[in-house]
Scaffold this active site. Structure first.
Site, short mmCIF file in Angstrom:
data_model
loop_
_atom_site.label_atom_id
_atom_site.label_comp_id
_atom_site.label_asym_id
_atom_site.label_seq_id
_atom_site.Cartn_x
_atom_site.Cartn_y
_atom_site.Cartn_z
N THR A 27 122.52 68.65 50.68
CA THR A 27 122.48 68.48 52.14
C THR A 27 121.30 69.29 52.67
O THR A 27 121.28 70.51 52.56
CB THR A 27 123.81 68.98 52.75
N GLU B 268 135.80 67.75 48.07
CA GLU B 268 136.40 68.47 46.95
C GLU B 268 137.89 68.15 46.93
O GLU B 268 138.51 67.99 47.97
CB GLU B 268 136.17 69.97 47.11
N ASP C 33 121.30 72.92 34.58
CA ASP C 33 121.57 74.06 35.47
C ASP C 33 120.88 75.29 34.92
O ASP C 33 120.67 75.43 33.72
CB ASP C 33 123.08 74.31 35.59
N GLY D 16 137.00 75.35 57.20
CA GLY D 16 136.25 76.29 56.35
C GLY D 16 135.59 75.49 55.25
O GLY D 16 135.31 74.30 55.42
N GLU E 268 125.32 63.19 49.93
CA GLU E 268 126.60 62.98 49.27
C GLU E 268 127.73 63.31 50.24
O GLU E 268 127.68 64.30 50.94
CB GLU E 268 126.68 63.88 48.03
N CYS F 193 131.00 73.35 53.09
CA CYS F 193 130.09 72.47 53.84
C CYS F 193 130.13 72.64 55.36
O CYS F 193 129.11 72.96 55.97
CB CYS F 193 130.36 71.01 53.48
N1 NAD Z 1 130.69 70.87 47.55
C1 NAD Z 1 130.84 69.76 48.25
O1 NAD Z 1 131.94 69.30 48.50
C2 NAD Z 1 129.62 69.04 48.78
C3 NAD Z 1 129.79 67.75 49.32
C4 NAD Z 1 128.67 67.07 49.78
C5 NAD Z 1 127.42 67.68 49.73
N2 NAD Z 1 127.29 68.95 49.23
C6 NAD Z 1 125.95 69.53 49.18
O2 NAD Z 1 125.48 69.42 47.84
C7 NAD Z 1 124.66 70.55 47.50
C8 NAD Z 1 125.21 71.24 46.27
O3 NAD Z 1 126.49 71.75 46.61
P1 NAD Z 1 127.49 72.30 45.49
O4 NAD Z 1 128.77 72.62 46.19
O5 NAD Z 1 127.48 71.35 44.34
O6 NAD Z 1 126.72 73.65 45.08
P2 NAD Z 1 127.03 74.63 43.87
O7 NAD Z 1 126.65 75.98 44.34
O8 NAD Z 1 128.42 74.39 43.37
O9 NAD Z 1 126.01 74.17 42.72
C9 NAD Z 1 124.63 74.29 42.76
C10 NAD Z 1 124.13 74.52 41.34
O10 NAD Z 1 122.72 74.41 41.31
C11 NAD Z 1 122.21 75.31 40.33
N3 NAD Z 1 120.77 75.50 40.54
C12 NAD Z 1 120.15 76.11 41.57
N4 NAD Z 1 118.80 76.03 41.41
C13 NAD Z 1 118.58 75.35 40.26
C14 NAD Z 1 117.41 74.92 39.57
N5 NAD Z 1 116.19 75.16 40.04
N6 NAD Z 1 117.55 74.26 38.40
C15 NAD Z 1 118.78 74.00 37.91
N7 NAD Z 1 119.93 74.35 38.54
C16 NAD Z 1 119.83 75.02 39.70
C17 NAD Z 1 123.08 76.54 40.52
O11 NAD Z 1 123.07 77.37 39.39
C18 NAD Z 1 124.46 75.90 40.78
O12 NAD Z 1 125.20 75.76 39.58
C19 NAD Z 1 124.63 71.42 48.75
O13 NAD Z 1 123.49 71.10 49.50
C20 NAD Z 1 125.88 71.00 49.49
O14 NAD Z 1 125.78 71.22 50.88
C21 NAD Z 1 128.36 69.62 48.74
#
Ligand code: NAD
Length: 439
Positions: free
Chosen positions: A122, A155, A30, A260, A151, A263
Site C-alpha cells: 500500500t 488477515e 525476504d 486497529g 491488495e 492497515c
Molecule cells: N497485512 C495485511 O492485511 C495487508 C493487506 C493489504 C495490504 N497490505 C499492505 O501490504 C504491504 C505488506 O504488508 P505485510 O503486512 O505483508 O508486511 P510484513 O511486515 O508482514 O512483511 C513485509 C516483509 O518484507 C520484507 N522486506 C522488507 N524489505 C525487503 C527487501 N528489500 N527485500 C526482501 N524482503 C524485504 C520484510 O522482512 C518482511 O518480512 C504493506 O504495504 C501493507 O500496508 C497489508
C-alpha cells in the site's frame, strides 16, 4: 509465468502461495533469513487459517520456493511484485517508503529481460512514478513497466479474499503490462472477479480511499453507539435498521473498541498526510483518526463503570489480544492501549488469546498470560472481552462465575445478550447497549 515476490510477510506469502496455486512458478524473497529458513522447513511465520497446507502443497508441486537471494529470483521472472512493509514513518505519520525504494533499487540491478514490476504494498499516490524513476536511474538500459496492484485481503480470511476478491485493481497505461497482469490473474478473471484497469495514480488512491471509508464506517457506528448509551437505545438494532438499506450495507457496522491492525491506523494517517501535502485536506478522515485514537484507551472507563469503583489493586482478565480473530497479528491492536490504560489506573492484568500471546509478549509488559479463558478469569474482579474469537462466544458462564472474584463482564464486541447476562447473575457492560447490574 515466473513470478518473484519481494517481501514474504502477510501479503507476500499469501499472494505468492495463491499465485503458485493458480499454476504460476513463484519465488518468495525476504531479507529476514530466519523467516526464509523457517519456511523452507515448512514452518509458517504467521498464523493464517489454511496457509500451511496451501504452502506445503505448492512447494511439493515444485511451484513455490523461498530464498533470500533477490537477484536469482528476479533474473528469470516476468512479473516482480513489491510486497514489503510500508509502516508509518516515525515522527510525521507519512508512509515510510524506504523499504519500497530499496526493493526497487535491488530489483533494477537484477533485471535481465522485459519485466513488469508490480507494487502490491500500500503506497501513497505517486509512488509508482518514483519507483519507475529509481529503476530507470539505476538501470537506464532496462526494459520494464511499473504497475500498481493494491491488495485488499483481510488477515484471518486472506486466502479466500485473494482467491475470491470483490475486485482486482490494476493501474497501468502500458499495454504489454496489461497483458502480463491479465495472464497472472486469468484464473480469477475466469471466475468473473471484476478487474478494474485504470491509471496508476487512481489505483494507488483506490486502496487508501477504500480503507479510509471502512475506517469511517466503523467510527461512525462507534459514535452512534456512544449516543445509544446516553439515550437508552440499542446500537445493534440501529445498525441493523440502517444496514438493511442497500445504499449503506450491513458490513463494518459493528460497534466496538475502535479499529486497529496493520492497515487502517497507518493508512488513514498516511492518506491525511497526502491530502495535506496537496492542499486537499481530508477533514472527515482526520476526525475519524482522532476519534478512533481516543476511543481505545477510553474503553478502560467501561471497566471502571462496570465495577463501580477505582481499578487500583483490582485484577482484570482480558480475553483476546490480537487486533481481530484468526490472526496472531498484534500490530496496533486495540488491546494494547486498553491494557496500558488499565495498568495506568492501577489494575493487574491477566490475559488469554488463542494464538496471539507470543506476539503480545513483545509489546505488552507486566501481563500474566494464562492457558485458557477460565484460568485467565481466576480471582478476577472483572473480565473484558476484547477480540471476538469464536471460542469466546459460548463460554461456560457458570464456570466463569465460580472462578471470578466478582461476576463482572465487559463485552467490547457485543457477543452476549444483556438480559441473559443479568439472568445468569453477571454485571454486564457492552458497547452501545443498556448495561445491566447483577442483583
Ligand atoms: N497485512 C495485511 O492485511 C495487508 C493487506 C493489504 C495490504 N497490505 C499492505 O501490504 C504491504 C505488506 O504488508 P505485510 O503486512 O505483508 O508486511 P510484513 O511486515 O508482514 O512483511 C513485509 C516483509 O518484507 C520484507 N522486506 C522488507 N524489505 C525487503 C527487501 N528489500 N527485500 C526482501 N524482503 C524485504 C520484510 O522482512 C518482511 O518480512 C504493506 O504495504 C501493507 O500496508 C497489508
Amino acid at each position: 509465468m515466473r513470478v518473484a515476490m519481494i517481501g514474504t510477510g502477510y501479503v507476500g506469502l499469501v499472494s505468492g502461495a495463491c499465485f503458485a496455486d493458480f499454476g504460476h512458478h513463484v519465488t518468495c524473497v525476504d531479507k529476514a533469513a530466519e523467516k526464509i529458513a523457517a519456511l523452507k522447513r515448512g514452518e509458517m511465520p504467521i498464523y493464517e487459517p489454511g496457509l500451511e497446507a496451501l504452502v506445503a502443497g505448492n512447494v511439493r508441486a515444485g511451484r513455490l520456493s523461498f530464498t533470500t537471494d533477490l537477484k536469482e529470483a528476479v533474473k528469470t521472472a516476468q512479473a516482480i511484485f513489491i510486497a514489503v512493509g510500508t509502516p508509518s514513518r516515525r515522527g510525521d505519520g507519512h508512509a515510510d517508503l524506504s523499504y519500497v525504494y530499496d526493493a526497487a533499487r535491488e530489483i533494477a540491478a537484477a533485471l535481465t529481460g522485459y519485466a513488469v514490476v508490480i507494487t502490491k504494498s500500500t503506497v501513497p499516490v505517486g509512488t509508482g512514478d518514483e519507483v519507475e524513476r529509481i529503476i530507470r536511474e539505476t538501470r537506464p538500459d532496462a526494459q520494464f513497466a511499473v504497475v500498481s496492484n493494491p491488495e485488499f485481503l483481510r488477515e484471518g480470511a486472506a486466502i479466500r479474499d485473494f482467491k475470491l476478491p470483490d475486485r482486482i485493481v490494476v493501474g497501468t497505461d502500458d499495454e504489454r503490462a496489461k497483458q502480463v497482469m491479465n495472464e497472472l490473474y486469468r484464473p480469477l478473471y475466469l471466475n468473473a472477479s471484476p478487474i478494474i484497469t485504470t491509471d496508476r495514480r487512481s489505483a494507488e488512491l483506490i486502496k487508501y480511499a477504500a480503507n479510509a471509508f471502512l475506517a469511517t464506517k466503523i467510527t461512525f457506528i462507534n459514535e452512534i453507539a456512544d449516543l445509544c448509551e446516553k439515550v437508552g437505545a440499542d446500537v445493534q438494532h440501529v445498525a441493523r435498521g440502517i444496514g438493511l438499506d442497500n445504499r449503506i450495507g450491513s458490513k463494518f457496522l459493528h460497534a466496538g473498541a475502535g479499529y486497529g491492525g496493520s492497515c487502517f491506523p497507518k493508512d488513514t494517517v498516511a492518506l491525511i498526510k497526502t491530502g495535506q501535502d496537496h492542499n486537499a485536506p481530508l477533514r472527515i478522515v482526520e476526525t475519524v483518526a482522532a476519534v478512533n485514537d481516543a476511543r481505545k484507551r477510553a474503553m478502560a472507563r467501561k471497566v471502571t463503570a462496570a465495577l463501580g469503583t477505582s481499578l487500583r489493586g483490582k485484577t482484570i482478565a482480558v480475553l483476546g489480544l490480537t487486533f481481530k480473530p484468526n490472526t496472531d497479528d498484534m500490530r496496533d491492536a486495540p488491546s494494547i492501549p486498553l491494557i496500558t490504560a488499565l495498568q495506568d489506573m492501577g489494575a493487574k492484568v491477566r490475559a488469554y488469546d488463542p494464538v496471539g500471546m507470543d506476539q503480545a509478549k513483545s509489546v505488552l509488559s507486566d501481563v500474566t498470560y494464562c492457558k485458557d479463558p477460565y484460568a485467565c478469569a481466576e480471582q478476577a474482579d472483572a473480565l473484558v472481552i476484547v477480540t471476538e474469537w469464536e471460542q469466546f462466544r459460548a463460554l461456560d458462564l457458570d464456570q466463569l462465575k465460580s472462578v471470578m472474584k466478582s461476576p463482572v463482564l465487559v463485552d467490547l464486541r457485543n457477543i452476549y445478550l444483556p438480559d441473559e447476562m443479568v439472568q445468569r447473575g453477571f454485571t454486564y457492560e457492552s458497547v452501545g447497549r443498556p448495561g445491566t447490574k447483577a442483583d
